[in-house]
Enzyme design. Structure first.
Site, short mmCIF file in Angstrom:
data_model
loop_
_atom_site.label_atom_id
_atom_site.label_comp_id
_atom_site.label_asym_id
_atom_site.label_seq_id
_atom_site.Cartn_x
_atom_site.Cartn_y
_atom_site.Cartn_z
N GLN A 1 -1.59 -4.54 4.79
CA GLN A 1 -1.28 -3.19 4.33
C GLN A 1 0.23 -3.04 4.22
OE1 GLN A 1 -3.45 -0.18 6.58
NE2 GLN A 1 -5.30 -1.41 6.58
N GLU B 1 -15.88 -3.05 -0.10
CA GLU B 1 -16.58 -4.10 0.67
C GLU B 1 -18.02 -3.70 1.00
OE1 GLU B 1 -14.21 -5.32 4.01
OE2 GLU B 1 -12.62 -6.13 2.73
N GLU C 1 -6.99 -6.51 -1.87
CA GLU C 1 -6.63 -6.74 -0.45
C GLU C 1 -6.32 -8.23 -0.31
OE1 GLU C 1 -8.91 -5.32 2.87
OE2 GLU C 1 -9.61 -3.57 1.75
#
Length: 502
Positions: A349, A173, A292
């Site tokens: 996660q 990111e 993600e």
């Protein structure tokens, strides 16, 4: 009752199901590592402090690959602090999540966990505060056989054989203003390209993932990908996508149709990749790493700047409802539909932090509601993804406009002929009839399970870990050339069929 129709034809395929589509993510954040996968002294922990109950549930979940060690965490991480004798490792400041990092769990502990869990590791390098040299040193430590400074250091740490990690993320990111070491697209693209070229000189067999935009709401989304790939297209194998979903305002229909947002996001990144390929006159088709994704009630999170310094604080331990599980199952359907370009995906996660698995110090691990659609899809989406074009009534969303009330996708195992259909009914008041025509062989239904349709706000918890589970259904009817099935309101359904052997 709503009616949706579709045809399942084994002649129309999208791509083989990518094994790493069912990946996950472990970051040094909150209680994902400390108190999650690693908790010395817990009754379920082994001699190395790894929790066996978490390993067992990770296997049951069907996780195929895990990205590590971040995430925002990696942009300020010194990997050397997490290797060698544990007693010699320093306590350091994690600037990403304002946490005290004890470094008692590091690279070699993660690799030991990965071997026990039978997953493929995906390693991220720090391109925030560090760069080319550090990435090469880490790769030398993990993958070079021996006889050099860092490979011999690994051997001295008790790991004789190389880890042979094959997939590497070039930072994380890097466009985000919250990121330590934020860069412009061109700055990052040049750094990623030079890092990629140097790493390939050490191990030409590795695959490399460049950072895409942090999310599609970034003001530079699209232009960031183009700027990065202008610099790095020829030396990387993937570009990353990140997305988190939650309900905004009262638009429940829009939330239930989150998969449509994911579809559009993926299509936009693919278009940018192909634009750069055409611009460069390249025949390469870049793959995507959706490394993600999940549901995250980010509006409830006060932000990392408001956190107090602490070890393994409780961060974003969202408790998921049945409705959330329906949405997550639909997001997996979107990933399957794009399996021709999305080759890697990581549910973020794995434990405690917006996770399918939860733990507490005084009890065993348990499954959140979102565990079930992931586990069933990972187990039964085998072979090839089929091209399915359902015809469905539409619902109106305040944020998305008209959306399909029913979504359908399917996979088929060419070796057995078994077909698995995944369907979601997004209507919150009406059941739907799904009518499927099955081209080719006559099929029988061998399994029909449903999640949703009732108790939509129910959750699993420490005190009621099995309150929510998928349930078997007989609400189907086999007819010549296909079948019909009932889809309850706000539900995720999996139907498995097998050819009739005469």
């Amino acid at each position: 009752m709503l009616t949706c129709t579709a045809t399942i034809d084994p002649a129309f395929t999208i791509a083989p199901v990518p094994p790493r589509l069912f990946g996950s993510f472990i970051e040094h954040m909150g209680r994902c590592v400390y108190g999650g996968v690693y908790e010395p002294g817990h009754p379920e922990a082994d001699v190395d402090g790894l929790r066996a109950d978490v390993i067992k549930l990770t296997r049951e979940l069907g996780v195929s690959a895990v990205r590590y060690p971040g995430g925002n965490f990696v942009s300020g991480y010194r990997w050397e602090d997490g290797v060698g004798p544990v007693g010699d490792r320093p306590v350091t400041l994690d600037l990403a999540w304002r946490s005290l990092e004890p470094n008692t769990f590091g690279l070699n502990e993660f690799m030991s966990w990965a071997r026990q869990t039978d997953i493929e590791p995906i390693m991220a390098v720090n391109l925030g505060t560090r760069g080319v040299e550090d990435a090469c040193n880490l790769l030398e430590y993990t993958n070079f056989p021996g006889g050099t400074r860092y490979s011999d250091l690994r051997i001295a740490h008790g790991v004789r054989d190389p880890h042979n990690i094959k997939t590497w993320c070039l930072g994380n990111e890097m466009d985000g203003p919250w990121q330590v070491g934020q860069k412009t697209g061109t700055e990052y693209g040049r750094l990623a390209a030079e890092t990629a070229k140097a790493m390939r000189r050490i191990d030409p067999s590795i695959e490399l993932v460049a950072c895409g935009s942090s999310n599609e709401r970034m003001p530079t989304f699209g232009s960031w990908e183009a700027d990065v790939l202008d610099e790095a297209y020829d030396v990387v194998d993937y570009i990353s996508l990140h997305a988190y979903f939650e309900q905004h305002g009262d638009d429940r229909t829009g939330f239930l149709a989150s998969a449509q947002v994911m579809d559009t996001f993926i299509d936009g990144v693919v278009a940018t990749c192909d634009h750069i390929a055409a611009k460069k006159r390249s025949r390469r088709k870049l793959k995507l790493s959706f490394d993600e994704w999940n549901l995250w009630y980010e509006s409830r999170f006060a932000g990392q700047d408001n956190l107090e310094w602490a070890r393994a604080p409780r961060l974003i331990e969202d408790e998921y409802t049945v409705e959330d599980a329906v949405v997550l199952g639909n997001l997996l359907m979107s990933l399957l539909r794009h399996s021709d370009r999305v080759d890697i995906a990581c549910l973020a996660q794995l434990v405690n932090v917006i996770a399918p698995i939860r733990t507490e110090p005084d009890t065993g691990a348990w499954r959140q509601t979102i565990f079930y659609p992931f586990a069933l899809t990972a187990r039964h989406a085998r072979g090839e993804v089929l091209r399915v074009e359902p015809t469905s009534p539409v619902l109106h969303s305040e944020t998305l406009g008209d959306v399909a009330a029913v979504d359908v996708t399917a996979t088929r195992d060419p070796e057995t002929g078994q077909t698995t259909i995944f369907a979601v009914n997004r209507d919150d008041s009406q059941a739907a009839t799904l009518r499927l025509a099955m081209a080719g062989e006559e099929h029988d239904i061998v399994e029909h399970v449903v999640l949703g349709g009732q108790d939509l706000l129910a959750t699993n918890s420490k005190d009621a870990p099995r309150r929510v589970e998928p349930r078997s259904s007989t609400r189907h009817f086999v007819e010549g050339g296909g079948f019909s099935a009932e889809l309850p309101p706000v539900s995720w359904t999996m139907i498995r069929t097998a050819p009739v052997r005469k």
